[in-house]
Design a protein around this motif. Structure first.
Motif: not given
Length: 836
Positions: A393-401, A414-416, A421-422, A604-605
């Motif tokens: 969990e320490r690696y988790h972030n909220n990202v916009i691509v 990869q991020l998802q 959350q991507v 993916l969203d």
């Protein structure tokens, strides 16, 4: 002075308190005895009884003699820092084994694992019963390994008991197996506390309720690893078939457990070769390890050496990397044997076959190593869909691509999978970016953008094709050159001019060695200069046909650069060739890249028809605004738009991007090539081409260079009738204002010249690409402009304030201009985002 015990100085001995002595003298198994090894004991200094000069020594009392005998019954481990105050011999090989009593010397393997001097003699002395066992092992070790055999190595490799972990979810305790039980991956993956080894299992709760050996708790401490005398060498590692040309002990494997039957001399002969081993069932494109004396192969690791990013992540292994190499090599080999399933620590752990408590440490370290190589995109990558996050969990972030091309989709997947959350924002009404497959020509797939894979060995495109069972067609090397009029060019002429063409480029390479960026020149200009100098100095006169063949090779160079040669840097046109490139077959994805990208996009969203207008990273969070005013907020944003859109400031950044990055963006060129594809009622070219995958068109004059220089047969199986050709260099400009039908007519004129001896039918259908007009790309791929440098790719790839990241082929210095490079840039940025 007690020299036999290894002590020097004053006669100071360790004396046990009577309570402790009583406890240790009572009979009990070695496990319970060692559980007492960490207890504090009372210590007092024994007085020196030497008499003054001239006086007679006083006779010792009965009490003092008793105490001396008591001290001789026990001896502490002499390894400084060892926590085992009262060692126990694990070997029990000699009839005179000290067990948990006195020996003249304890041999330390780890804190908690020792053997006595009597067991040492049992194997080491030639007159003892165990000598032949040791000598036999020694011969095998010497034959297969590089390190010197020693009795300590023998004990660690052959005599230490195995440790295994209970697989019950509510237990997980470690248990020591008896010496006669050989650990296998099957046993390790099914072991339960209390398991019997006569095919009867006892899985009652009473067995799991037994306490775990206290030595196990010590293993996790950092100091325990520093007290390890010998590094772990795995037996039956999944990496073994990949590394037969290496000495096993140089790559984390035991020479006694090596499947190789090679002698020293045979191994040295293998070291002079660079031929990857053939492993049944393994794709020939999977070669994760360099072979000895091999270099220059992309996405390959040295199995006997840690790389810089590994040393940075795992500095504790810098002194002796054996444990890390053993784990990393096992993981990579296991992944390439089965890349269709997520690789977890639980799958890898049973394959760690090594004796002693060090197995506990290896299993614990497995998590860290596996998470690292997962984050780097070396495993658990491609089109895998996962049920639970791959990283803690320490690696988790909220990202916009921003952008759903190859790089954006790779990063988002990869991020998802990591657990983040991507959201993906795409301006077009489709995904894929500059990958756009067309099936309008009789159902056959023709890539309006990319469709060829250049070098399949270790290429992630080959990996994804393997995961999806997508077949790739290997392109042949034969490319016959035809002149207008229908004549085939003599292969000897082609070979000769190819030699001169490459000789010209070699001279350019020599010229640029001492040139600074300010001394750069246009590649086309330097080629002409070198060519004229060569003709003047050599006195050679090329024929008209030879000159035309040279023009064909120049058109291929323009195809590679995506530009006319007067814009390309002579100093840096092939900057990526200084790095390891993908080797092996060049292939055609007959089903197109879309099958891979569509799978990457699953789950993916993705918001299509959503052009991004602004990115504000002035605050703690990043705010992304689309052209219709909708806003998204995230901790980080990844920009994957084509280079041209960055150059034209289509997206407004607040604050503005750093000047260094803007300069790099404008130092690269936005290359353009176009394609034309034609469907025919039948395959009129078959009799002349004779099964070749493509054929070349010799330009009739320099001004026609790049106009349909190569034709590809888009159905290598020879059932359907579609040809595709490329338009490069100045020819791109000449067709820019032409109608599609006029471009198709020009192409038909060329085909009828090349096949003048036969009738060429009218096309049933055709299409012409217009990448230069495409609003959301306006280019095909990047190149280094005159005065620029390959370093610009790295500068564009730099993140801004740890909040705004960049990916795409124009950010990949090693692999620009390719879908592979775009994909890998997305994987790279996902790794960076996860690490921050």
């Amino acid at each position: 002075m007690l020299t036999d015990a290894g002590y020097t100085g004053n006669a100071a001995g360790v004396r046990r308190a009577k309570k402790s002595r009583t406890a240790m003298e009572s009979p009990g198994d070695s496990q319970s005895s060692l559980r007492s090894s960490g207890r504090q004991v009372n210590v007092r200094v024994k007085r020196c009884n030497n008499p003054p000069p001239g006086q007679t020594k006083r006779k010792a009392t009965d009490t003092e003699e008793e105490e001396d005998q008591s001290e001789k019954k026990y001896r502490k481990c002499e390894k400084a820092g060892c926590s085992a105050t009262y060692p126990v011999c694990f070997a029990s090989a000699s009839e005179r084994c000290a067990k948990n009593g006195y020996t003249s010397r304890w041999y330390h393997l780890s804190c908690g694992e020792h053997f006595c001097n009597e067991c040492f003699d049992h194997y080491y002395r030639s007159h003892k019963d165990g000598y032949e066992t040791y000598a036999s092992w020694k011969r095998v070790w010497t034959s297969n390994g590089k390190s010197e055999p020693s009795l300590k190595a023998f004990m660690a490799d052959q005599q230490l008991p195995y440790w295994v972990q209970c697989t019950k979810s509510d237990c997980g305790k470690w248990r020591q197996l008896t010496k006669d039980i050989q650990l296998t991956a099957s046993l390790a993956s099914t072991y339960r506390c209390g398991m019997k080894f006569n095919n009867v299992k006892t899985e009652g709760p009473d067995q799991c309720c037994l306490p775990e050996d206290l030595r196990v708790a010590e293993v996790i401490d950092s100091w325990w690893h520093s007290m390890l005398i010998l590094p772990p060498l795995f037996k039956d590692s999944p990496a073994s078939p990949f590394l037969t040309a290496y000495y096993p002990d140089c790559v984390g494997m035991s020479p006694s457990g090596s499947t190789s039957n090679l002698s020293h001399a045979e191994l040295r002969a293998e070291h002079c070769r660079a031929i990857p081993p053939q492993i049944p069932g393994l794709s020939p494109y999977f070669q994760p390890f360099y072979q000895p004396n091999e270099c220059g192969k992309a996405l390959c690791v040295r199995p006997d050496m840690m790389e810089l990013d590994e040393l940075y992540e795992f500095p504790e292994f810098s002194r002796d990397p054996t444990m890390y190499l053993a784990l990393r090599n096992l993981i990579l080999a296991y992944w390439h044997r089965d890349c269709k399933e997520v690789l977890t620590p639980q799958k890898c752990a049973p394959h760690i076959i090594v004796r002693g408590l060090v197995r506990v440490r290896c299993v614990q370290e497995m998590d860290r190593v596996l998470h690292f190589v997962t984050r780097k995109g070396l495993i658990n990558t491609g089109v895998l869909s996962v049920k639970r996050p791959l990283l803690p969990e320490r690696y988790h972030n909220n990202v916009i691509v921003i952008g759903a091309g190859a790089s954006g989709l790779a990063a988002a997947r990869q991020l998802q999978n990591f657990g983040m959350q991507v959201v993906v924002l795409e301006a077009r009404e489709r995904i894929g970016g500059r990958v756009w497959d067309d099936t309008s020509l009789g159902g056959i797939t023709v890539g309006r953008g990319a469709q060829i894979v250049n070098g399949c060995v270790n290429n992630p495109i080959a990996l994804m094709s393997e995961q999806l069972n997508v077949k790739m067609h290997k392109l042949g090397e034969r490319c016959d050159l035809f002149q207008e009029g229908g004549s085939a060019t003599d292969p000897a002429i082609d070979k000769r001019m190819d030699f001169h063409f490459n000789a010209i480029l070699d001279v350019v390479s020599e010229w640029r060695k001492d040139k600074s960026q300010n001394q750069d020149a246009a590649l086309g200009e330097k080629i002409q200069e070198v060519y004229k100098t060569f003709l003047q100095e050599s006195g050679i006169q090329f024929s008209e046909l030879e000159e035309k063949v040279l023009q064909f090779h120049l058109s291929n160079l323009e195809y590679a650069c995506g530009s006319t040669l007067d814009q390309v840097s002579a100093r840096s046109w092939d900057h990526n060739e200084f790095f390891a490139q993908f080797s092996g077959d060049h292939t055609l994805l007959t089903g197109g890249y879309s099958s891979l990208l569509n799978k990457l996009a699953e789950g993916l969203d993705i918001h299509i028809k959503c052009p991004v207008q602004a990115i504000d990273y002035s605050g703690d969070a990043v705010i992304v605004t689309s052209s219709n005013g909708t806003q998204w907020t995230a901790q980080k944003v990844l920009v994957t738009v084509p280079l041209t859109l960055l150059q034209k400031n289509i997206i407004q950044f607040n604050p503005a991007l750093p000047e260094r990055k803007l300069k790099a963006i404008h130092s690269l060129g936005a290359g353009v090539i176009e394609k034309v594809a034609l469907q025919f009622p039948y395959r009129f070219w078959d009799s002349k081409i004779q099964g070749a995958d493509y054929f070349g068109h010799i330009p009739p004059s320099p001004d026609k260079r790049g106009m349909f220089s190569v034709f590809y047969d888009m159905d290598p199986q020879g059932k359907r009738s579609v040809l595709m050709s490329v338009i490069t260099g100045e020819a791109v400009t000449s067709i820019r204002d032409m109608e599609d039908k006029d471009v198709a007519n020009q192409c038909m004129k060329v085909l009828r010249e090349l096949f003048k001896e036969q009738e060429v039918p009218e096309p049933v259908k055709y299409f012409v690409t217009r990448w230069s007009r495409d609003v959301w790309s306006q280019m095909s791929y990047s190149f280094v402009k005159t005065g620029g440098s390959g370093e610009a790719y790295d500068m564009i790839a730099e993140d801004v304030q740890g909040k705004v990241f960049f990916a795409g082929e124009a950010t990949n210095r090693h692999f620009p201009q390719t879908v592979t490079g775009a994909y890998l840039s997305g994987v790279r940025e996902a790794s960076k985002i996860a690490a921050l």
